[in-house]
Design an enzyme around this catalytic site. Structure first.
Site, PDB file in Angstrom:
ATOM      1  N   GLY A 107      14.517 -26.589 -29.225  1.00  0.00           N
ATOM      2  CA  GLY A 107      15.921 -26.293 -29.473  1.00  0.00           C
ATOM      3  C   GLY A 107      16.219 -24.825 -29.225  1.00  0.00           C
ATOM      4  O   GLY A 107      15.315 -24.012 -29.012  1.00  0.00           O
ATOM      5  N   LYS A 140      26.143 -36.570 -46.131  1.00  0.00           N
ATOM      6  CA  LYS A 140      26.145 -36.172 -44.720  1.00  0.00           C
ATOM      7  C   LYS A 140      27.387 -36.764 -44.091  1.00  0.00           C
ATOM      8  O   LYS A 140      27.906 -37.780 -44.562  1.00  0.00           O
ATOM      9  CB  LYS A 140      24.903 -36.735 -44.014  1.00  0.00           C
ATOM     10  CG  LYS A 140      24.488 -35.918 -42.821  1.00  0.00           C
ATOM     11  CD  LYS A 140      23.708 -34.697 -43.268  1.00  0.00           C
ATOM     12  CE  LYS A 140      23.395 -33.756 -42.150  1.00  0.00           C
ATOM     13  NZ  LYS A 140      22.367 -32.774 -42.562  1.00  0.00           N
ATOM     14  N   TRP A 192      17.000 -20.169 -33.591  1.00  0.00           N
ATOM     15  CA  TRP A 192      17.240 -18.720 -33.571  1.00  0.00           C
ATOM     16  C   TRP A 192      16.690 -18.043 -34.828  1.00  0.00           C
ATOM     17  O   TRP A 192      15.919 -17.092 -34.758  1.00  0.00           O
ATOM     18  CB  TRP A 192      18.753 -18.466 -33.407  1.00  0.00           C
ATOM     19  CG  TRP A 192      19.196 -17.073 -33.694  1.00  0.00           C
ATOM     20  CD1 TRP A 192      18.996 -15.976 -32.905  1.00  0.00           C
ATOM     21  CD2 TRP A 192      19.917 -16.621 -34.854  1.00  0.00           C
ATOM     22  NE1 TRP A 192      19.542 -14.863 -33.494  1.00  0.00           N
ATOM     23  CE2 TRP A 192      20.117 -15.228 -34.691  1.00  0.00           C
ATOM     24  CE3 TRP A 192      20.421 -17.239 -36.000  1.00  0.00           C
ATOM     25  CZ2 TRP A 192      20.792 -14.462 -35.636  1.00  0.00           C
ATOM     26  CZ3 TRP A 192      21.085 -16.486 -36.936  1.00  0.00           C
ATOM     27  CH2 TRP A 192      21.269 -15.115 -36.756  1.00  0.00           C
ATOM     28  N   ASP A 197      25.865 -28.733 -39.281  1.00  0.00           N
ATOM     29  CA  ASP A 197      24.610 -29.378 -38.872  1.00  0.00           C
ATOM     30  C   ASP A 197      24.636 -29.306 -37.340  1.00  0.00           C
ATOM     31  O   ASP A 197      25.353 -28.465 -36.782  1.00  0.00           O
ATOM     32  CB  ASP A 197      24.547 -30.830 -39.412  1.00  0.00           C
ATOM     33  CG  ASP A 197      23.164 -31.455 -39.262  1.00  0.00           C
ATOM     34  OD1 ASP A 197      22.280 -31.118 -40.060  1.00  0.00           O
ATOM     35  OD2 ASP A 197      22.953 -32.257 -38.329  1.00  0.00           O
TER      36      ASP A 197
HETATM   37  O1  2IT Z   1      20.367 -30.655 -43.013  1.00  0.00           O
HETATM   38  C1  2IT Z   1      20.821 -29.773 -43.771  1.00  0.00           C
HETATM   39  O2  2IT Z   1      20.269 -29.464 -44.828  1.00  0.00           O
HETATM   40  C2  2IT Z   1      22.065 -29.132 -43.380  1.00  0.00           C
HETATM   41  N1  2IT Z   1      22.603 -29.456 -42.337  1.00  0.00           N
HETATM   42  C3  2IT Z   1      22.700 -28.089 -44.248  1.00  0.00           C
HETATM   43  C4  2IT Z   1      23.545 -28.703 -45.299  1.00  0.00           C
HETATM   44  C5  2IT Z   1      24.330 -27.718 -46.142  1.00  0.00           C
HETATM   45  O3  2IT Z   1      25.107 -28.198 -46.978  1.00  0.00           O
HETATM   46  O4  2IT Z   1      24.194 -26.501 -45.968  1.00  0.00           O
END
Ligand code: 2IT
Length: 446
Positions: free
Chosen positions: A236, A124, A242, A164
């Site tokens: 959200g 992340k 969405w 994200d």
């Molecule tokens: O929390 C998640 O799984 C994401 N933000 C997507 C991560 C991704 O590599 O598509």
């Protein structure tokens, strides 16, 4: 393994990193029993290793705003665990981003990615840059400055970031443009969530929300229930909310509430297609408020300061941020007769809320299982990129269906209790853990 001792040690090493410690505690409590049946895990100190990120990059991001003022933010990439594949996970741009938040998200991502059936490690990243109120030009300059640092640490076979909170298709575009310029590599696979015309998966924007509803469908089917006619409250109004609203409506449910930091919008008749698509416009405005929804659609009413959980509903879908549904919210939902809660946001519910749902015996599933369709579709995007082909929306949707069904099956397999009840939290944590632990074990001490 002893959870209390391990947590005490972690609190000493990572003081005050509450979100990270919360995420670790949930997993440790779930896996304790199974882990203690595997002396080979204990010998290789798998759990002591799996809770620490492989490495973290921290960097300064300096850019110039529209007034000509120089701004400095912090940027990060947490490469959490690479045992089962290249690091994979999103970038979050939000004013509250800090190392603890990204460590919790990287840790969760590791188990989630293991659940997808695809070979992806967990990561992340992001920044404390606040996109609220920024112009498109400011967002572009920030993304470019961010990539100026990040590019050396990512690559198609090493680490593949995505979006994200605060990072969507627009930001991925700006990031990718700068990456290609710096790396002089015009392959299309270093980021996922790309545009359709430059290597993106046609279904990635919808995938997290769609996948979540496919998971919920399986969960309800096993419990003898259905989405048809069910009322749903969603928090959200971003990409995830969405996609979830769109699929829920398609499957016959009514999305009667959506919310933002400013309050909740109640739509008693349920959202129609036009309303659902308006969510994208609302998000793209960078204002981060949901009130304009009720100004545009007279069927909707806005209540300031209230959460989506104040609206009476059958199913609650947290789709916004961690810990957005707390013990008080859980009590209110239970009082109103809610019978299913599926986290679509990562760690959307506090431990108190999860405990309340589980004690009440209602259906509850955790984010790392429910929202895994997003990263799974990112994995499919990587596959398409390295095969130099593009699948149709229908092909991707079929694969997504299959993956969500597999994740549900894994949760049932590892989460089935003696009384027949499915503990989806345990199921998801044990299934994800077993895969990563096995991979670490087979690769030795490193
Ligand atoms: O929390 C998640 O799984 C994401 N933000 C997507 C991560 C991704 O590599 O598509």
């Amino acid at each position: 393994m002893n959870v209390q001792n391990l947590m005490a040690e972690l609190e000493r090493k990572h003081p005050g990193e509450n979100e990270y410690l919360q995420a670790v505690r949930e997993v440790l409590e779930s896996i304790e029993e199974v882990y203690n049946q595997h002396p080979e895990f204990e010998k290789a100190k798998i759990v002591e290793r799996i809770v620490e990120p492989d490495r973290i990059f921290t960097f300064r991001v300096t850019w110039v705003d529209d007034n000509g003022t120089v701004q400095t933010n912090l940027g990060y990439r947490v490469q959490f665990n690479g045992a089962i594949g290249p690091y994979k996970g999103g970038l979050r741009f939000h004013k509250a981003v800090n190392p603890s938040m990204l460590k919790f998200l990287g840790f969760e991502q590791t188990f989630k990615n293991a659940l997808t059936t695809l070979p992806m490690g967990g990561a992340k990243g992001g920044s404390d840059f606040d996109p609220v109120g920024k112009s498109d030009a400011e967002i572009m300059r920030f993304c470019q400055a961010f990539m100026l640092e990040l590019w050396r640490n990512i690559g198609v076979d090493t680490d593949v970031p995505a979006g994200d909170v605060g990072v969507g298709g627009r930001e991925i575009g700006f990031l990718n443009g700068m990456y290609q310029k710096l790396a002089r590599k015009y392959h299309t696979g270093v980021l996922t969530g790309k545009g359709e015309t430059w290597g993106g998966s046609i279904l990635r924007p919808e995938a997290t929300g769609f996948g979540a509803l496919y998971f919920v469908e399986h969960m309800l089917k096993l419990a003898g229930k259905s989405l048809k006619g069910a009322t749903i409250a969603v928090s959200g109004f971003g990409n995830v909310a969405w996609g979830a609203s769109k699929k829920a409506t398609e499957l016959g449910a009514k999305v009667i509430a959506i919310s933002g930091p400013d309050g909740v919008v109640n739509i008693p008749e349920g959202m129609n297609e036009e309303m659902i698509d308006y969510l994208l416009e609302l998000r793209a405005s960078n204002r981060n408020i949901v009130a304009p929804f009720a100004e545009k659609f007279p069927q909707a009413t806005f209540t300031p300061g209230k959460k989506a959980w104040s609206v009476k509903c059958d199913i609650a879908l947290p789709c916004a941020f961690q810990n957005e549904l707390n013990g008080d919210d859980a009590a209110e939902l239970l009082k109103n007769g809610t019978w299913c809660v599926a986290e679509v946001s990562n760690m959307g519910c506090t431990p108190e809320a999860i405990h309340a749902f589980q004690s009440a015996g209602i259906l509850f599933a955790p984010g790392k299982a429910v929202n895994a369709g997003g990263v799974a579709t990112s994995g499919l995007e990587m596959t398409q990129n390295c095969m130099h082909l593009s699948w149709s929306g229908k092909e991707v949707d079929e694969k997504l269906h299959f993956i969500m069904e597999s994740i549900h099956e894994a949760c049932v397999k590892f989460g089935k209790q003696q009384d027949g009840h499915i503990d989806y939290v345990k199921g998801a944590n044990i299934a994800g853990f077993m895969k990563v632990a096995q991979a670490m074990l087979e690769q030795g001490i490193y």
